[in-house]
Design an enzyme around this catalytic site. Structure first.
Site, short mmCIF file in Angstrom:
data_model
loop_
_atom_site.label_atom_id
_atom_site.label_comp_id
_atom_site.label_asym_id
_atom_site.label_seq_id
_atom_site.Cartn_x
_atom_site.Cartn_y
_atom_site.Cartn_z
N ASP A 80 0.83 -1.20 0.00
CA ASP A 80 0.00 0.00 0.00
C ASP A 80 0.87 1.26 0.00
O ASP A 80 1.97 1.27 0.56
CB ASP A 80 -0.91 -0.01 1.23
CG ASP A 80 -2.07 0.96 1.10
OD1 ASP A 80 -2.35 1.39 -0.04
OD2 ASP A 80 -2.69 1.28 2.12
N GLY A 81 0.35 2.33 -0.61
CA GLY A 81 1.02 3.62 -0.56
C GLY A 81 1.73 4.04 -1.83
O GLY A 81 2.40 5.08 -1.85
N ARG A 127 0.48 5.13 -4.73
CA ARG A 127 -0.07 6.36 -5.30
C ARG A 127 0.36 7.59 -4.50
O ARG A 127 0.78 8.60 -5.07
CB ARG A 127 -1.60 6.30 -5.33
CG ARG A 127 -2.15 5.42 -6.43
CD ARG A 127 -3.62 5.67 -6.66
NE ARG A 127 -4.44 5.36 -5.50
CZ ARG A 127 -5.75 5.53 -5.44
NH1 ARG A 127 -6.39 6.05 -6.47
NH2 ARG A 127 -6.44 5.19 -4.38
N GLU A 153 -11.51 -4.71 -6.14
CA GLU A 153 -12.06 -3.36 -5.93
C GLU A 153 -11.27 -2.30 -6.71
O GLU A 153 -11.80 -1.23 -7.01
CB GLU A 153 -12.06 -3.00 -4.45
CG GLU A 153 -13.05 -3.78 -3.59
CD GLU A 153 -12.57 -5.19 -3.24
OE1 GLU A 153 -13.38 -6.00 -2.75
OE2 GLU A 153 -11.37 -5.48 -3.47
N ASN A 154 -10.01 -2.61 -7.02
CA ASN A 154 -9.19 -1.63 -7.74
C ASN A 154 -9.68 -1.37 -9.17
O ASN A 154 -9.31 -0.36 -9.77
CB ASN A 154 -7.73 -2.10 -7.80
CG ASN A 154 -7.03 -2.02 -6.46
OD1 ASN A 154 -6.10 -2.77 -6.18
ND2 ASN A 154 -7.48 -1.12 -5.59
N ARG A 164 -11.18 2.07 -9.89
CA ARG A 164 -10.38 3.30 -9.95
C ARG A 164 -10.50 3.96 -11.32
O ARG A 164 -11.12 3.42 -12.23
CB ARG A 164 -8.90 2.99 -9.67
CG ARG A 164 -8.63 2.60 -8.22
CD ARG A 164 -7.13 2.41 -8.00
NE ARG A 164 -6.81 2.08 -6.62
CZ ARG A 164 -5.58 1.88 -6.16
NH1 ARG A 164 -4.55 1.98 -6.99
NH2 ARG A 164 -5.37 1.58 -4.90
N ARG A 181 1.49 -4.79 6.23
CA ARG A 181 0.83 -3.75 5.44
C ARG A 181 1.58 -2.44 5.62
O ARG A 181 1.86 -2.03 6.74
CB ARG A 181 -0.63 -3.57 5.85
CG ARG A 181 -1.29 -2.44 5.05
CD ARG A 181 -2.77 -2.44 5.08
NE ARG A 181 -3.30 -1.46 4.13
CZ ARG A 181 -4.53 -1.45 3.67
NH1 ARG A 181 -5.37 -2.39 4.05
NH2 ARG A 181 -4.94 -0.53 2.82
N ARG A 187 -5.69 -2.47 8.33
CA ARG A 187 -6.80 -3.35 7.99
C ARG A 187 -6.33 -4.32 6.91
O ARG A 187 -5.30 -4.11 6.26
CB ARG A 187 -8.01 -2.55 7.50
CG ARG A 187 -7.71 -1.64 6.32
CD ARG A 187 -8.95 -0.86 5.89
NE ARG A 187 -8.64 0.06 4.79
CZ ARG A 187 -8.21 1.30 4.96
NH1 ARG A 187 -8.02 1.78 6.18
NH2 ARG A 187 -7.96 2.08 3.92
N GLU A 223 0.37 -13.23 12.22
CA GLU A 223 0.82 -12.07 12.98
C GLU A 223 0.82 -10.86 12.05
O GLU A 223 1.34 -10.92 10.94
CB GLU A 223 2.22 -12.29 13.54
CG GLU A 223 2.32 -13.45 14.52
CD GLU A 223 1.58 -13.18 15.82
OE1 GLU A 223 1.48 -11.99 16.21
OE2 GLU A 223 1.09 -14.14 16.46
#
Length: 437
Positions: free
Chosen positions: A216-217, A219, A263-264, A267, A385, A391, A404
């Site tokens: 993630d991150g 963009r 879900e992407n 976009r 993540r 999440r 974990e």
């Protein structure tokens, strides 16, 4: 003779365009990003004129391609080209040239400099050639002075532009430079020259066998550092290759990455297209690295029908050519959703019941596990993540029951090997997995 043939072909094509005789004018005359409204307006106008027996417009009359105002309806006077088409094509071509110029910092810097040099040289030579043997007059001295000023100013402006853009990393760069051959080659050299070795110091029996990552991150990183979200995805692809190397060197056996969720697809279409292009290109890069390091690659998808054909071809080639590799296993979740995976597993169980292959009363967790996309490997010991979000976002919901979780504040492209080492050490020394006991 060749010129005559070309002229005849051009006139034939132009005639087809005007009369709409089975000719795709948009694909032939206009660039891909041309406005469809232009064709619509011209098509409507052409239809109105045709209904009056006239197939030419006001622009056409300028160069002699028009219908007579008097005389037989539809009588054509003149044989010049239809200038409306020519003007539209020239306008769109100039627009594309300007977009390329404004989006490229090097052109912004060097074009003014070359223009200044050219003007300075031309003015200087003009003043010298006019002077002859009579010496240099006041006017000629002015021209030489003016040329020198122009040259100095243009060079100064160009230098300042380069200096301003240098610390910004050329933030205004366009998406087209993402796939420059020079950058790709530089990346390959960097990745293959960086020798990695085991640095965590954790005993192999305590190293996680399976690490899963939500990358993630990308963009946010691209917008912050380049002013361009797609550049963040490009850097994220590079980080993925490096991260895989780190996992191999630290003794991890399986890596699963969340590359693109179901879900992407919602976009912006331009971003989705850019992501698919990046993945299509890096299929080849990952394939080469995998073969070199003995990595078997699998692509896990729950909605594979939505993946573009050219990307699917790259996936098939990458997966088939790494089937024999056994040193490390890598799962790429593309067009994947964990809920969809569970639903599909249930459907397969249901079909087995219908076919009489299994008794409904005997269905257990192991039967459902065998229908999951990850049935070939163990559940992840660790899920990482990045970007500070905490999440799972529909990622490996079934498999993460006892994983974990590590949430890192860094964006995915910012990750370095020390971050992975700290996670491995935290897992080995700071986490006690009791499985409910």
């Amino acid at each position: 003779m060749a010129a005559t043939n070309w002229k005849s072909r051009a006139e034939n094509v132009l005639s087809q365009f005007i009369n709409h005789d089975d000719f795709d004018a948009k694909s032939f005359f206009l660039p891909n990003d041309a406005s469809s409204s232009f064709l619509h307006e011209n098509s409507s106008a052409s239809h109105d004129r045709s209904s009056r027996g006239c197939s030419y417009g006001a622009y056409d009359r300028l160069l002699g391609c028009y219908c007579a105002e008097s005389g037989g309806a539809g009588r054509v006077v003149g044989n010049g080209p239809c200038v409306s088409v020519v003007l539209a094509w020239v306008k769109l071509a100039l627009g594309r040239v300007m977009r390329v110029y404004l989006a490229n910092p090097l052109l912004l810097a060097f074009v003014p400099m070359f223009v200044g040099v050219g003007l300075g040289v031309w003015i200087g030579r003009r003043s010298v050639s006019n002077g002859g043997k009579r010496g240099i007059s006041i006017g000629q001295r002015f021209w030489k002075w003016f040329g020198g000023i122009l040259l100095t100013k243009f060079i100064s402006i160009s230098t300042n532009v380069l200096y301003i853009l240098r610390p910004c990393g050329f933030k205004q760069s366009s998406d087209s430079d993402l796939f420059a051959k020079e950058r790709d080659e530089k990346t390959r050299i960097e990745l293959r020259s960086q020798e990695s070795n085991r640095e965590s110091g954790v005993d192999l029996q305590f190293v996680p066998r399976h690490i899963a990552v939500i990358m993630d991150g990308n963009r946010r990183y691209g917008k912050t550092n380049y002013g361009n979200a797609t550049r963040g995805h490009w850097d994220g692809s590079k980080t993925l290759i490096e991260f895989t190397k780190w996992c191999v060197d630290e003794g991890v056996e399986v890596l699963t990455v969340y590359a693109f969720s179901t879900e992407n697809w919602d976009r912006d279409p331009s971003e989705v297209s850019a992501l698919m292009s990046i993945f299509c290109k890096y299929c080849e890069e990952l394939r080469a690295e995998a073969l070199q390091r003995g990595i078997r690659i699998r692509v896990l998808t729950t909605e594979g029908e939505r993946i573009p054909m050219e990307v699917q071809e790259g996936i098939d080639r990458m997966v088939s050519q790494t089937e024999h590799c056994e040193k490390f296993s890598m799962n790429i979740c593309l067009s994947y959703g964990a809920r969809g995976e569970i639903v599909n597993a249930c459907k397969r169980i249901t079909q087995d019941v219908i076919d009489g292959k299994i008794n409904p009363d005997q269905i257990g967790e192991k039967d459902l596990q065998k229908k999951m996309l990850t049935e070939h490997c163990c559940d992840p010991d660790i899920i990482i993540r990045t970007s500070g979000e905490e999440r799972l976002s529909n990622f490996l919901l079934w498999q993460s029951a006892y994983s974990e979780l590590f949430f890192l504040k860094k964006q995915w492209p910012e990750l370095v090997k020390q971050d992975l080492i700290e996670v491995i050490r935290g897992f080995a020394h700071g986490r006690n997995r009791r499985y409910g006991k």
